[in-house]
Design a protein around this motif. Sequence first.
Motif, PDB file in Angstrom:
ATOM      1  N   GLU A 196       0.815  -1.214   0.000  1.00 35.83           N
ATOM      2  CA  GLU A 196       0.000   0.000   0.000  1.00 35.83           C
ATOM      3  C   GLU A 196       0.854   1.273   0.000  1.00 35.83           C
ATOM      4  OE1 GLU A 196       0.263  -2.298   2.201  1.00 35.83           O
ATOM      5  OE2 GLU A 196       0.425  -1.517   4.227  1.00 35.83           O
ATOM      6  N   ARG A 197       2.150   1.152   0.386  1.00 31.89           N
ATOM      7  CA  ARG A 197       2.974   2.375   0.387  1.00 31.89           C
ATOM      8  C   ARG A 197       4.179   2.270  -0.524  1.00 31.89           C
ATOM      9  NH1 ARG A 197       3.112  -0.298   5.380  1.00 31.89           N
ATOM     10  NH2 ARG A 197       5.231  -1.150   5.214  1.00 31.89           N
ATOM     11  N   GLU A 198       4.579   1.077  -0.875  1.00 33.52           N
ATOM     12  CA  GLU A 198       5.831   0.897  -1.623  1.00 33.52           C
ATOM     13  C   GLU A 198       5.540   0.687  -3.100  1.00 33.52           C
ATOM     14  OE1 GLU A 198       8.867   1.029  -0.282  1.00 33.52           O
ATOM     15  OE2 GLU A 198       8.287   1.136   1.842  1.00 33.52           O
ATOM     16  N   GLU A 199       5.714   1.704  -3.891  1.00 40.94           N
ATOM     17  CA  GLU A 199       5.418   1.598  -5.322  1.00 40.94           C
ATOM     18  C   GLU A 199       6.248   0.504  -6.016  1.00 40.94           C
ATOM     19  OE1 GLU A 199       3.051   2.412  -7.048  1.00 40.94           O
ATOM     20  OE2 GLU A 199       3.864   1.999  -9.059  1.00 40.94           O
ATOM     21  N   PRO A 200       7.567   0.375  -5.737  1.00 41.92           N
ATOM     22  CA  PRO A 200       8.330  -0.688  -6.412  1.00 41.92           C
ATOM     23  C   PRO A 200       7.790  -2.082  -6.085  1.00 41.92           C
ATOM     24  CG  PRO A 200       9.812   0.864  -5.308  1.00 41.92           C
ATOM     25  CD  PRO A 200       8.436   1.221  -4.870  1.00 41.92           C
ATOM     26  N   VAL A 201       7.372  -2.305  -4.841  1.00 39.24           N
ATOM     27  CA  VAL A 201       6.800  -3.607  -4.459  1.00 39.24           C
ATOM     28  C   VAL A 201       5.550  -3.865  -5.292  1.00 39.24           C
ATOM     29  CG1 VAL A 201       5.594  -4.839  -2.598  1.00 39.24           C
ATOM     30  CG2 VAL A 201       7.747  -3.643  -2.111  1.00 39.24           C
ATOM     31  N   ARG A 202       4.694  -2.838  -5.358  1.00 40.06           N
ATOM     32  CA  ARG A 202       3.442  -3.005  -6.095  1.00 40.06           C
ATOM     33  C   ARG A 202       3.733  -3.318  -7.566  1.00 40.06           C
ATOM     34  NH1 ARG A 202      -0.237  -1.081  -9.206  1.00 40.06           N
ATOM     35  NH2 ARG A 202       1.187   0.553  -9.876  1.00 40.06           N
ATOM     36  N   ARG A 203       4.694  -2.595  -8.127  1.00 40.06           N
ATOM     37  CA  ARG A 203       4.973  -2.762  -9.543  1.00 40.06           C
ATOM     38  C   ARG A 203       5.495  -4.171  -9.839  1.00 40.06           C
ATOM     39  NH1 ARG A 203       8.570   1.116 -10.081  1.00 40.06           N
ATOM     40  NH2 ARG A 203      10.238  -0.412 -10.407  1.00 40.06           N
ATOM     41  N   VAL A 204       6.462  -4.624  -9.040  1.00 34.92           N
ATOM     42  CA  VAL A 204       7.042  -5.957  -9.272  1.00 34.92           C
ATOM     43  C   VAL A 204       5.990  -7.039  -9.030  1.00 34.92           C
ATOM     44  CG1 VAL A 204       8.729  -7.628  -8.405  1.00 34.92           C
ATOM     45  CG2 VAL A 204       9.411  -5.254  -8.795  1.00 34.92           C
ATOM     46  N   ALA A 205       5.201  -6.890  -7.952  1.00 38.82           N
ATOM     47  CA  ALA A 205       4.200  -7.916  -7.630  1.00 38.82           C
ATOM     48  C   ALA A 205       3.164  -8.019  -8.744  1.00 38.82           C
ATOM     49  CB  ALA A 205       3.531  -7.595  -6.296  1.00 38.82           C
ATOM     50  N   GLU A 206       2.691  -6.855  -9.228  1.00 42.11           N
ATOM     51  CA  GLU A 206       1.700  -6.868 -10.309  1.00 42.11           C
ATOM     52  C   GLU A 206       2.260  -7.548 -11.551  1.00 42.11           C
ATOM     53  OE1 GLU A 206      -1.485  -5.788 -10.529  1.00 42.11           O
ATOM     54  OE2 GLU A 206      -1.627  -5.011  -8.483  1.00 42.11           O
ATOM     55  N   GLN A 207       3.515  -7.231 -11.831  1.00 47.95           N
ATOM     56  CA  GLN A 207       4.155  -7.796 -13.024  1.00 47.95           C
ATOM     57  C   GLN A 207       4.278  -9.324 -12.895  1.00 47.95           C
ATOM     58  OE1 GLN A 207       8.204  -6.435 -13.489  1.00 47.95           O
ATOM     59  NE2 GLN A 207       8.679  -8.328 -14.605  1.00 47.95           N
ATOM     60  N   LEU A 208       4.710  -9.783 -11.700  1.00 48.69           N
ATOM     61  CA  LEU A 208       4.855 -11.229 -11.500  1.00 48.69           C
ATOM     62  C   LEU A 208       3.496 -11.926 -11.537  1.00 48.69           C
ATOM     63  CD1 LEU A 208       7.601 -11.399  -8.728  1.00 48.69           C
ATOM     64  CD2 LEU A 208       7.777 -12.165 -11.107  1.00 48.69           C
ATOM     65  N   TYR A 209       2.504 -11.274 -10.940  1.00 50.95           N
ATOM     66  CA  TYR A 209       1.155 -11.846 -10.927  1.00 50.95           C
ATOM     67  C   TYR A 209       0.697 -12.113 -12.356  1.00 50.95           C
ATOM     68  CZ  TYR A 209      -3.877 -12.155  -9.881  1.00 50.95           C
ATOM     69  OH  TYR A 209      -5.178 -12.559  -9.771  1.00 50.95           O
ATOM     70  N   GLN A 210       0.896 -11.140 -13.204  1.00 48.14           N
ATOM     71  CA  GLN A 210       0.504 -11.276 -14.593  1.00 48.14           C
ATOM     72  C   GLN A 210       1.316 -12.361 -15.306  1.00 48.14           C
ATOM     73  OE1 GLN A 210      -2.144  -9.457 -15.464  1.00 48.14           O
ATOM     74  NE2 GLN A 210      -2.146 -10.894 -17.199  1.00 48.14           N
ATOM     75  N   GLU A 211       2.618 -12.314 -15.100  1.00 46.70           N
ATOM     76  CA  GLU A 211       3.508 -13.288 -15.772  1.00 46.70           C
ATOM     77  C   GLU A 211       3.168 -14.712 -15.358  1.00 46.70           C
ATOM     78  OE1 GLU A 211       7.615 -12.764 -14.952  1.00 46.70           O
ATOM     79  OE2 GLU A 211       7.786 -10.888 -16.096  1.00 46.70           O
ATOM     80  N   LEU A 212       2.924 -14.897 -14.072  1.00 50.91           N
ATOM     81  CA  LEU A 212       2.671 -16.254 -13.580  1.00 50.91           C
ATOM     82  C   LEU A 212       1.379 -16.808 -14.176  1.00 50.91           C
ATOM     83  CD1 LEU A 212       3.857 -15.902  -9.875  1.00 50.91           C
ATOM     84  CD2 LEU A 212       4.885 -17.339 -11.659  1.00 50.91           C
ATOM     85  N   TRP A 213       0.311 -16.014 -14.129  1.00 53.71           N
ATOM     86  CA  TRP A 213      -0.945 -16.494 -14.728  1.00 53.71           C
ATOM     87  C   TRP A 213      -0.759 -16.759 -16.214  1.00 53.71           C
ATOM     88  CZ3 TRP A 213      -5.059 -18.794 -12.885  1.00 53.71           C
ATOM     89  CH2 TRP A 213      -5.437 -18.590 -11.568  1.00 53.71           C
ATOM     90  N   ASP A 214       0.006 -15.874 -16.877  1.00 53.42           N
ATOM     91  CA  ASP A 214       0.231 -16.062 -18.314  1.00 53.42           C
ATOM     92  C   ASP A 214       0.926 -17.376 -18.604  1.00 53.42           C
ATOM     93  OD1 ASP A 214      -0.999 -13.731 -18.856  1.00 53.42           O
ATOM     94  OD2 ASP A 214       0.828 -12.556 -19.207  1.00 53.42           O
ATOM     95  N   SER A 215       1.757 -17.838 -17.662  1.00 55.37           N
ATOM     96  CA  SER A 215       2.444 -19.111 -17.952  1.00 55.37           C
ATOM     97  C   SER A 215       1.762 -20.266 -17.223  1.00 55.37           C
ATOM     98  CB  SER A 215       3.927 -19.010 -17.594  1.00 55.37           C
ATOM     99  OG  SER A 215       4.064 -18.700 -16.233  1.00 55.37           O
ATOM    100  N   GLY A 216       0.502 -20.084 -16.853  1.00 51.86           N
ATOM    101  CA  GLY A 216      -0.286 -21.206 -16.337  1.00 51.86           C
ATOM    102  C   GLY A 216      -0.097 -21.509 -14.866  1.00 51.86           C
ATOM    103  N   VAL A 217       0.567 -20.618 -14.145  1.00 54.60           N
ATOM    104  CA  VAL A 217       0.748 -20.852 -12.710  1.00 54.60           C
ATOM    105  C   VAL A 217      -0.387 -20.157 -11.962  1.00 54.60           C
ATOM    106  CG1 VAL A 217       2.243 -20.480 -10.714  1.00 54.60           C
ATOM    107  CG2 VAL A 217       3.245 -21.021 -12.954  1.00 54.60           C
TER     108      VAL A 217
END
Length: 577
Positions: free
Chosen positions: A478-499
Amino acid sequence: MRFSRAFIPTLRETPAEAQALSHQLMLRAGLIRQLAAGVYSFLPLGWRVMQKVMRIIREEMDAIGGQEFHFPALNPIDIWQQTGRVEAMGDVLFHIKNREGLVLAPTHEEVVAFHARQHVKSYKDLPQIWYQIQPKFRNEPRPRFGVLRGRQFTMKDSYSLDATWEGLDESYEKHARAYRRIFRRCGLRVFVVGASSGAMGGSASQEFMVESPAGEDTCVVCSQCGYAANVEVARSAVEPTARLPESHPLERFPTPGVRSIDDLVARGIPEERCAKALVYIADGQPLMVLLRGNDELNEAKLQAVLQAVWLRPATPEELQRFTGASAGSIGPIGLPTPMPVIADERLRDANELVSGANVDGYHFRHIDLQRDCRIEHYADIRTVQAGEPCPQCTAPLRIVRAIEVGHIFKLGTKYSEALGAFFLDEHGQERPIIMGSYGIGVERIIAAFIEQNHDEHGICWIPAIAPFHVHLLALGVEREEPVRRVAEQLYQELWDSGVETLYDDRPESAGVKFKDADLIGLPLQLIVSPRSLHSGGVELKERRSGKRHHVPVEEARAAVRQLLHQLSEEPQWATLP
Ligand code: ATP
Ligand code: MG
């Protein structure tokens, strides 16, 4: 799925009504909620597990040539009357009050025989395997331990239809193999009890059991050779009572104050020379049971030997009336009321025994069962105790509680005859279809898995049936923009590769997030925090072992996939023989 928008009500406290560990954890981790006694709603996490288990079952049933049906839960009562099961089921069968003539099906043999009668005409239509995965309704007298014994539950039930008894044997073996694969893929260590080879169909049946303190069955198992049996039929290689070379003359002697075998032993009589007598009433008739020393009677075995419908111990008044003595002083000699005597195998033809004289305060010694008594028959009626030698390999036996997760059963022609399901054989002769029936409790697989796979923090799923594969924890999101950015990116990547990824994006403390993640127990946790980013990446934690790995962000996806692959292959999921 984003945790902040998902319905995952985890609990800090242990719910009071949850007696079984699996039940506690299913409630706490937000898999299920109770709606009424023995009736449960599956919440999104729990339903995902259900669907995965059902998919595994479906694949293995399809692999043995099963065809999936969907039979109604509402059944016409007359097919149940035709097989005599309205009475046999008694109160377990749900009747419908405002619609005469319908019941809620607790199982589907009748429905299968009904359709087979309509459509299976010739041996050329056989064999068939019909299955479904569908809710069952049973008015269980004591619904307990959450979904382990519900009033509504999901069963995979299948039915084999064969023209020959050899065909039935084959269908049965196919199911036995499919069941082992299903349970192995679901991460269960099972053992099998029951008779496997009722040659010519008969009524062979086997139960697939999971060892657990929450189980309602008691089983005897050998860890060495794999021998396993329900305690109601289990045997052991206990030594028989030796017949001594000399039988002395029968002699009555005073035993004031002796009320038990232990009292006799305290007076110097070896336990193996004591014969304990009990009086039972079987279908209204008294009979005496003789056991060696402190051996315990197994009522189920006795009932099977006698083929009795009703069996109970005699009351103290009945004991007085039939033997003239109270419990501590009864025996097979000098009974005022003659009654059959059934003795345990272990006492076969033994001599030099001590037993009650049917007069309070007196016993007989030097009893020779061959010389002094009329034993109606010898049978195995004792209860196996822990530590006794295995009947197959003599290693010490263990006694365990176990959950029945599956049951396979050679039915024969009972249902096809009752419902007129006949076919024409090669010679144009009409014969009843030979049936088998096979059940698996879907919720029980899940609860049994949790019984076997948890620690003090929560559930430890395997990838095959976990609600999701990865728990992505973004700390300080909720306060750390880099955390949010990396987490969102990984969330997307993981679902995209079937995880399948559950993303904890809530504005909660790290402590709360870790606790919930351990409780829900997904196989992998992927942690993104200001600290992990500062040291160059993200952290991966294996839930079961607690092993941690630090990986750069750009390698996270590959590392997750590789670890999931490894976790799916772990050898601890081997099914015991
Ligand atoms: P139990 O002895 O535990 O009552 P059962 O012999 O009545 O079981 P079956 O009629 O053989 O069970 O049903 C097949 C399978 O359905 C069982 O092996 C079990 O996994 C599951 N099952 C039976 N009753 C229940 C229930 N009340 N709740 C959940 N699952 C059940
Ligand atoms: Mg039952």
